[in-house]
Design an enzyme around this catalytic site. Sequence first.
Site, PDB file in Angstrom:
ATOM      1  N   GLU A  53       4.406  44.022 -62.857  1.00  0.00           N
ATOM      2  CA  GLU A  53       4.236  42.843 -61.983  1.00  0.00           C
ATOM      3  C   GLU A  53       4.397  41.565 -62.814  1.00  0.00           C
ATOM      4  O   GLU A  53       3.624  40.628 -62.656  1.00  0.00           O
ATOM      5  CB  GLU A  53       2.868  42.888 -61.304  1.00  0.00           C
ATOM      6  CG  GLU A  53       1.715  42.966 -62.293  1.00  0.00           C
ATOM      7  CD  GLU A  53       0.330  42.991 -61.661  1.00  0.00           C
ATOM      8  OE1 GLU A  53       0.212  43.246 -60.458  1.00  0.00           O
ATOM      9  OE2 GLU A  53      -0.641  42.751 -62.402  1.00  0.00           O
ATOM     10  N   GLU A  93      -6.050  48.988 -56.354  1.00  0.00           N
ATOM     11  CA  GLU A  93      -6.409  48.531 -57.701  1.00  0.00           C
ATOM     12  C   GLU A  93      -7.846  48.020 -57.705  1.00  0.00           C
ATOM     13  O   GLU A  93      -8.241  47.244 -56.840  1.00  0.00           O
ATOM     14  CB  GLU A  93      -5.429  47.410 -58.092  1.00  0.00           C
ATOM     15  CG  GLU A  93      -5.669  46.809 -59.458  1.00  0.00           C
ATOM     16  CD  GLU A  93      -4.551  45.824 -59.826  1.00  0.00           C
ATOM     17  OE1 GLU A  93      -3.454  45.856 -59.209  1.00  0.00           O
ATOM     18  OE2 GLU A  93      -4.773  45.005 -60.731  1.00  0.00           O
ATOM     19  N   HIS A 130      -2.539  30.586 -54.178  1.00  0.00           N
ATOM     20  CA  HIS A 130      -2.550  32.030 -54.441  1.00  0.00           C
ATOM     21  C   HIS A 130      -3.996  32.479 -54.208  1.00  0.00           C
ATOM     22  O   HIS A 130      -4.886  32.181 -55.009  1.00  0.00           O
ATOM     23  CB  HIS A 130      -2.108  32.258 -55.895  1.00  0.00           C
ATOM     24  CG  HIS A 130      -1.641  33.642 -56.177  1.00  0.00           C
ATOM     25  ND1 HIS A 130      -0.587  34.239 -55.514  1.00  0.00           N
ATOM     26  CD2 HIS A 130      -2.083  34.577 -57.063  1.00  0.00           C
ATOM     27  CE1 HIS A 130      -0.397  35.457 -55.990  1.00  0.00           C
ATOM     28  NE2 HIS A 130      -1.308  35.688 -56.919  1.00  0.00           N
ATOM     29  N   ASP A 183      -8.120  48.218 -63.489  1.00  0.00           N
ATOM     30  CA  ASP A 183      -7.654  46.948 -64.069  1.00  0.00           C
ATOM     31  C   ASP A 183      -8.796  46.323 -64.868  1.00  0.00           C
ATOM     32  O   ASP A 183      -8.865  46.500 -66.088  1.00  0.00           O
ATOM     33  CB  ASP A 183      -7.144  46.008 -62.974  1.00  0.00           C
ATOM     34  CG  ASP A 183      -6.699  44.666 -63.546  1.00  0.00           C
ATOM     35  OD1 ASP A 183      -6.642  44.528 -64.780  1.00  0.00           O
ATOM     36  OD2 ASP A 183      -6.411  43.721 -62.770  1.00  0.00           O
ATOM     37  N   LYS A 235      -2.500  45.585 -69.655  1.00  0.00           N
ATOM     38  CA  LYS A 235      -2.418  44.126 -69.808  1.00  0.00           C
ATOM     39  C   LYS A 235      -2.582  43.807 -71.283  1.00  0.00           C
ATOM     40  O   LYS A 235      -3.549  44.276 -71.903  1.00  0.00           O
ATOM     41  CB  LYS A 235      -3.500  43.428 -68.987  1.00  0.00           C
ATOM     42  CG  LYS A 235      -3.280  43.528 -67.488  1.00  0.00           C
ATOM     43  CD  LYS A 235      -4.287  42.712 -66.712  1.00  0.00           C
ATOM     44  CE  LYS A 235      -3.940  42.695 -65.230  1.00  0.00           C
ATOM     45  NZ  LYS A 235      -4.934  41.957 -64.424  1.00  0.00           N
ATOM     46  N   ASP A 285      -4.973  44.966 -54.330  1.00  0.00           N
ATOM     47  CA  ASP A 285      -5.892  44.724 -55.442  1.00  0.00           C
ATOM     48  C   ASP A 285      -7.150  44.102 -54.855  1.00  0.00           C
ATOM     49  O   ASP A 285      -7.097  43.039 -54.222  1.00  0.00           O
ATOM     50  CB  ASP A 285      -5.244  43.761 -56.453  1.00  0.00           C
ATOM     51  CG  ASP A 285      -6.067  43.622 -57.726  1.00  0.00           C
ATOM     52  OD1 ASP A 285      -7.159  44.209 -57.800  1.00  0.00           O
ATOM     53  OD2 ASP A 285      -5.598  42.922 -58.651  1.00  0.00           O
ATOM     54  N   LYS A 322       2.130  43.621 -53.955  1.00  0.00           N
ATOM     55  CA  LYS A 322       0.686  43.811 -54.142  1.00  0.00           C
ATOM     56  C   LYS A 322       0.000  42.789 -53.250  1.00  0.00           C
ATOM     57  O   LYS A 322       0.367  41.601 -53.266  1.00  0.00           O
ATOM     58  CB  LYS A 322       0.377  43.590 -55.626  1.00  0.00           C
ATOM     59  CG  LYS A 322      -1.067  43.470 -55.999  1.00  0.00           C
ATOM     60  CD  LYS A 322      -1.215  43.832 -57.476  1.00  0.00           C
ATOM     61  CE  LYS A 322      -2.146  42.892 -58.212  1.00  0.00           C
ATOM     62  NZ  LYS A 322      -2.335  43.303 -59.620  1.00  0.00           N
ATOM     63  N   LYS A 334      -3.546  40.899 -52.198  1.00  0.00           N
ATOM     64  CA  LYS A 334      -4.870  40.608 -52.726  1.00  0.00           C
ATOM     65  C   LYS A 334      -5.862  40.658 -51.573  1.00  0.00           C
ATOM     66  O   LYS A 334      -5.762  39.848 -50.630  1.00  0.00           O
ATOM     67  CB  LYS A 334      -4.867  39.222 -53.370  1.00  0.00           C
ATOM     68  CG  LYS A 334      -4.065  39.188 -54.655  1.00  0.00           C
ATOM     69  CD  LYS A 334      -4.734  40.044 -55.704  1.00  0.00           C
ATOM     70  CE  LYS A 334      -4.312  39.655 -57.091  1.00  0.00           C
ATOM     71  NZ  LYS A 334      -5.106  40.325 -58.121  1.00  0.00           N
TER      72      LYS A 334
HETATM   73  C1  MUC Z   1      -4.983  40.985 -61.259  1.00  0.00           C
HETATM   74  O1  MUC Z   1      -6.151  41.096 -60.967  1.00  0.00           O
HETATM   75  O2  MUC Z   1      -4.313  41.999 -61.333  1.00  0.00           O
HETATM   76  C2  MUC Z   1      -2.023  40.029 -61.035  1.00  0.00           C
HETATM   77  C3  MUC Z   1      -1.203  39.660 -60.017  1.00  0.00           C
HETATM   78  C4  MUC Z   1      -1.890  38.717 -59.253  1.00  0.00           C
HETATM   79  O3  MUC Z   1      -1.506  38.151 -58.242  1.00  0.00           O
HETATM   80  O4  MUC Z   1      -3.111  38.510 -59.794  1.00  0.00           O
HETATM   81  C5  MUC Z   1      -3.198  39.276 -60.934  1.00  0.00           C
HETATM   82  C6  MUC Z   1      -4.444  39.637 -61.572  1.00  0.00           C
HETATM   83 MG    MG Z   2      -5.936  43.364 -60.772  1.00  0.00          MG
END
Ligand code: MUC
Ligand code: MG
Length: 390
Positions: free
Chosen positions: A326, A223, A20, A248, A272, A197, A166, A168
């Site tokens: 999520e 995000e 991941h 976040d 969260k 994000d 989402k 990254k």
């Molecule tokens: C985050 O930073 O939001 C949430 C889903 C994911 O893949 O990582 C997180 C943490």
């Molecule tokens: Mg995040």
Amino acid sequence: MAVLSRADTFIVDVPTIRPHVLAMATMHGQSMVIVRLVDSDGVEGIGEGTTIGGLSYGEESPESIKSAIDTYIIPVLEACDLSQVAATMAKVAKCVRANHFAKCAVETALLDMAGKRMGVPVSELIGGGRVRDSLPIAWTLASGDTARDIAEGEEMLDKRRHRIFKLKIGKRDLRDDVAHVGAICKALGDRASVRVDVNQNWSEAQAKLGMAMLHDVGCDLVEQPVPGDALGAMARLSRLQHIPLMADEALNGPRSAFRIASSSAASVFALKIAQSGGLFAAAEVAAIGTAAGIGLYGGTMLEGGVGTAASAQVFATVPELAWGTELFGPLLQTEEILSEPLGYVDFSLAVPTGPGLGVSLDEDKIAFFRRDRNATVVAAASTQAANAGA
Ligand code: MUC
Ligand code: MG
């Protein structure tokens, strides 16, 4: 009066189904701190404190969560009536100022016990109580490879498991990241909502350019593009950009929620439970966001089944969750540590309905994945060796 009769805190390490890839770390597994409390009536409660990538995400690590609970929180619990959850957590807060993740794990266990004692789900003990039984669930596409992410997105749509994705970003060059997002938006089209994000990895100047480019390729939400303490930059970006900015890492409980809302630094909050400092605090963050007209999204720290159930209990009480949630953490792990897996169906998670969190641990899996399992075996083996030598 319910007094503490037993406490057990341990770290469980479970591999992920694939690497991941996040801006600050690549995860190959998840480490969850589980706390199990038993009171003098034999009522048991479980909680979870989980972060991402050791210390690369925030100020607490699995090891520090465990040590804060064992060294500083359990001794406070020993002098409390555990049936009074808010009063107990207020005493804990006097002795432990920060350590939100550790406190959240303990508060979760206390609420699990309280719900079991009263015969109601935890959602009935939060805010105004439960308003929904299922939650829309996003999935994070983060294999690090565009073609693989598209195939994974298609598979999730086919299985009717997720239609919110989402991505990254923030690790690669900005233009490469935008090309990656654009290719996924194009492939999935209007069958899905695609968001990103950045995990704080852009400067304000990069975010200004990046957010405009992301809007043009069809991305719906950005995000935490800049550091969480850069509220001025977040406010300027929110004012200038068409694409909504979600806070976040900037959100660490009700006070930060109030600061962000009053400085118009975000138009969406990622709620969260651990980052907020617990389930009660997360509900307060949600209330502040709602009062300020900020959209809400149920976030995750990629918790396993216990933390995910606890988050779901809170998100089930939020009147308007415009951006969904999520809560897919258990699906990213090769094994579910619950005796009965959480129910993911039709793009949603069914919020457990049983008393407390409505979940229980699979004891065999816990015995297998506990980090201290080997230590026990080694200790036993060395004792045998010592005995044999004597
Ligand atoms: C985050 O930073 O939001 C949430 C889903 C994911 O893949 O990582 C997180 C943490
Ligand atoms: Mg995040």
